[in-house]
Structure formats: C-alpha cells, structure tokens
Design an enzyme around this catalytic site. Structure first.
Site, PDB file in Angstrom:
ATOM      1  N   CYS A  43     -28.046 -10.025 -24.521  1.00 52.93           N
ATOM      2  CA  CYS A  43     -28.436 -10.895 -23.416  1.00 52.93           C
ATOM      3  C   CYS A  43     -29.816 -10.488 -22.903  1.00 52.93           C
ATOM      4  CB  CYS A  43     -27.409 -10.769 -22.306  1.00 52.93           C
ATOM      5  SG  CYS A  43     -27.825 -11.710 -20.825  1.00 52.93           S
ATOM      6  N   ARG A  94     -19.467 -23.978 -33.193  1.00 54.44           N
ATOM      7  CA  ARG A  94     -20.923 -23.759 -33.211  1.00 54.44           C
ATOM      8  C   ARG A  94     -21.349 -23.337 -31.814  1.00 54.44           C
ATOM      9  NH1 ARG A  94     -25.315 -27.510 -32.000  1.00 54.44           N
ATOM     10  NH2 ARG A  94     -23.739 -29.152 -32.026  1.00 54.44           N
ATOM     11  N   HIS A 139     -24.194 -23.807 -25.149  1.00 55.34           N
ATOM     12  CA  HIS A 139     -22.913 -24.510 -25.192  1.00 55.34           C
ATOM     13  C   HIS A 139     -22.223 -24.203 -26.510  1.00 55.34           C
ATOM     14  CE1 HIS A 139     -25.041 -26.804 -22.079  1.00 55.34           C
ATOM     15  NE2 HIS A 139     -23.838 -27.064 -21.591  1.00 55.34           N
ATOM     16  N   HIS A 179     -26.727 -18.245 -18.046  1.00 55.18           N
ATOM     17  CA  HIS A 179     -26.449 -19.379 -18.940  1.00 55.18           C
ATOM     18  C   HIS A 179     -27.028 -19.081 -20.326  1.00 55.18           C
ATOM     19  CE1 HIS A 179     -26.126 -23.556 -20.313  1.00 55.18           C
ATOM     20  NE2 HIS A 179     -27.365 -23.441 -20.751  1.00 55.18           N
ATOM     21  N   ASP A 196     -18.149 -28.354 -33.962  1.00 53.90           N
ATOM     22  CA  ASP A 196     -18.667 -28.893 -35.227  1.00 53.90           C
ATOM     23  C   ASP A 196     -19.290 -27.795 -36.092  1.00 53.90           C
ATOM     24  OD1 ASP A 196     -20.988 -28.307 -33.863  1.00 53.90           O
ATOM     25  OD2 ASP A 196     -21.671 -30.383 -33.689  1.00 53.90           O
ATOM     26  N   CYS A 224     -23.415 -10.872 -16.791  1.00 56.85           N
ATOM     27  CA  CYS A 224     -24.368 -11.227 -15.724  1.00 56.85           C
ATOM     28  C   CYS A 224     -24.280 -12.695 -15.317  1.00 56.85           C
ATOM     29  CB  CYS A 224     -25.797 -10.883 -16.146  1.00 56.85           C
ATOM     30  SG  CYS A 224     -26.520 -12.000 -17.373  1.00 56.85           S
ATOM     31  N   CYS A 243     -29.711 -27.671 -35.975  1.00 61.17           N
ATOM     32  CA  CYS A 243     -29.682 -28.372 -34.685  1.00 61.17           C
ATOM     33  C   CYS A 243     -30.906 -28.051 -33.837  1.00 61.17           C
ATOM     34  CB  CYS A 243     -28.405 -28.042 -33.923  1.00 61.17           C
ATOM     35  SG  CYS A 243     -28.297 -26.359 -33.306  1.00 61.17           S
ATOM     36  N   CYS A 274     -23.068 -15.486 -20.270  1.00 62.02           N
ATOM     37  CA  CYS A 274     -22.871 -14.060 -20.473  1.00 62.02           C
ATOM     38  C   CYS A 274     -21.787 -13.587 -19.512  1.00 62.02           C
ATOM     39  CB  CYS A 274     -24.180 -13.313 -20.207  1.00 62.02           C
ATOM     40  SG  CYS A 274     -23.986 -11.512 -20.203  1.00 62.02           S
ATOM     41  N   CYS A 320     -24.146 -22.793 -29.716  1.00 58.03           N
ATOM     42  CA  CYS A 320     -25.529 -23.281 -29.741  1.00 58.03           C
ATOM     43  C   CYS A 320     -26.256 -22.622 -28.571  1.00 58.03           C
ATOM     44  CB  CYS A 320     -25.495 -24.801 -29.608  1.00 58.03           C
ATOM     45  SG  CYS A 320     -27.116 -25.561 -29.600  1.00 58.03           S
TER      46      CYS A 320
END
Ligand code: FE
Length: 139
Positions: free
Chosen positions: A48, A119, A106, A103, A110, A100, A66, A97, A121
């Site tokens: 992180c 996945r 997602h 963000h 798929d 902490c 992607c 995480c 991402c």
C-alpha cells in the site's frame, strides 16, 4: 507505529503525492493505461502506498488489458476489505486497504476462471512495488 486509520486528512496530504492522495483518500481513479504498474510484470510484492501493508504478490498479477493493474487475489485474505459501491450509476465492489482504509480500486467477477474468476482492478497510484523476491511469509 500509530494506527494509520487515525491519521488526519491533513497528515495524509502532507505524506502522499497529489495523485496518491486523490486515489487513496478521495477514491479517485487514475486514467486507464496511465499508471506505472499497468504493464509491469517484475517479480515481487506490491504494498500500500499509504501505509506499506502487503497487498498483492506479482504471481497473482496478470495482463487483463483493462488499463489498470489486475490481480486474481490479494496476498492474504485480510489484506484488503471490500465494500458495496453504488456511485457513478453502477453497482461495484470497492477494494480498500484493510490497514489504513485507503481506496485501492474495485473487484470484478470477470477474472481468469481457472484462478478463481476475480479481477482486482487496482490503481497503480495506490501501490508501491517492492522488488525483493525473498519470501517473507513468516513475518
Ligand atoms: Fe494502506
């Protein structure tokens, strides 16, 4: 070390780069195909960028096409937390995480079927790569 969950937004903004702050603390998304780890396949660990927690190992990384780093699984089950996200007119599962609350990105259903079908991402800006291939699982 102090619990990073108690850090103020001001402290985060002083420690992180503007791009890291935008992703980790404001749930931003880097532009696709722009991140430093999108097409990056060295052996090692991804931690992180906010707190240093181990999040993903290179052996779970794959080329999804992607535009963001994609992983089939976190390095440990409790490294990340998942939350229902209904913003932007979509129903998605946000990944943060667990240490902490930053963000990360997602998770989508798929991914490669033979590796669990997920996945993760993840924004490059939320990660820092550590190229050490030593296996430190005993820590
Ligand atoms: Fe973190």
């Amino acid at each position: 070390m102090a619990d990073p969950k108690h850090k103020s937004e001001r402290e985060w903004s002083e420690e992180l780069t503007p791009q890291q702050y935008h992703v980790l603390r404001e749930k931003g998304t880097e532009r696709p195909f722009s991140g430093e780890y999108d097409e990056f396949f060295e052996q090692g660990e991804y931690v992180c960028a906010g707190c240093g927690q181990k999040l993903f190992a290179s052996d779970a990384k794959y080329s999804s096409g992607c535009g963001w780093p994609a992983f089939t699984r976190p390095s440990m089950g409790d490294a990340v937390a998942e939350h229902r996200d209904t913003t932007h007119g979509m129903i998605r599962t946000e990944v943060t995480c667990a240490k902490c609350d930053g963000h990360l990105g997602h998770v989508f259903p798929d991914g490669p079927v033979d590796q669990g079908g997920l996945r993760y991402c993840i924004n490059s800006a939320a990660l820092e790569f550590s190229g050490d291939t030593t296996d430190n699982k005993g820590e």
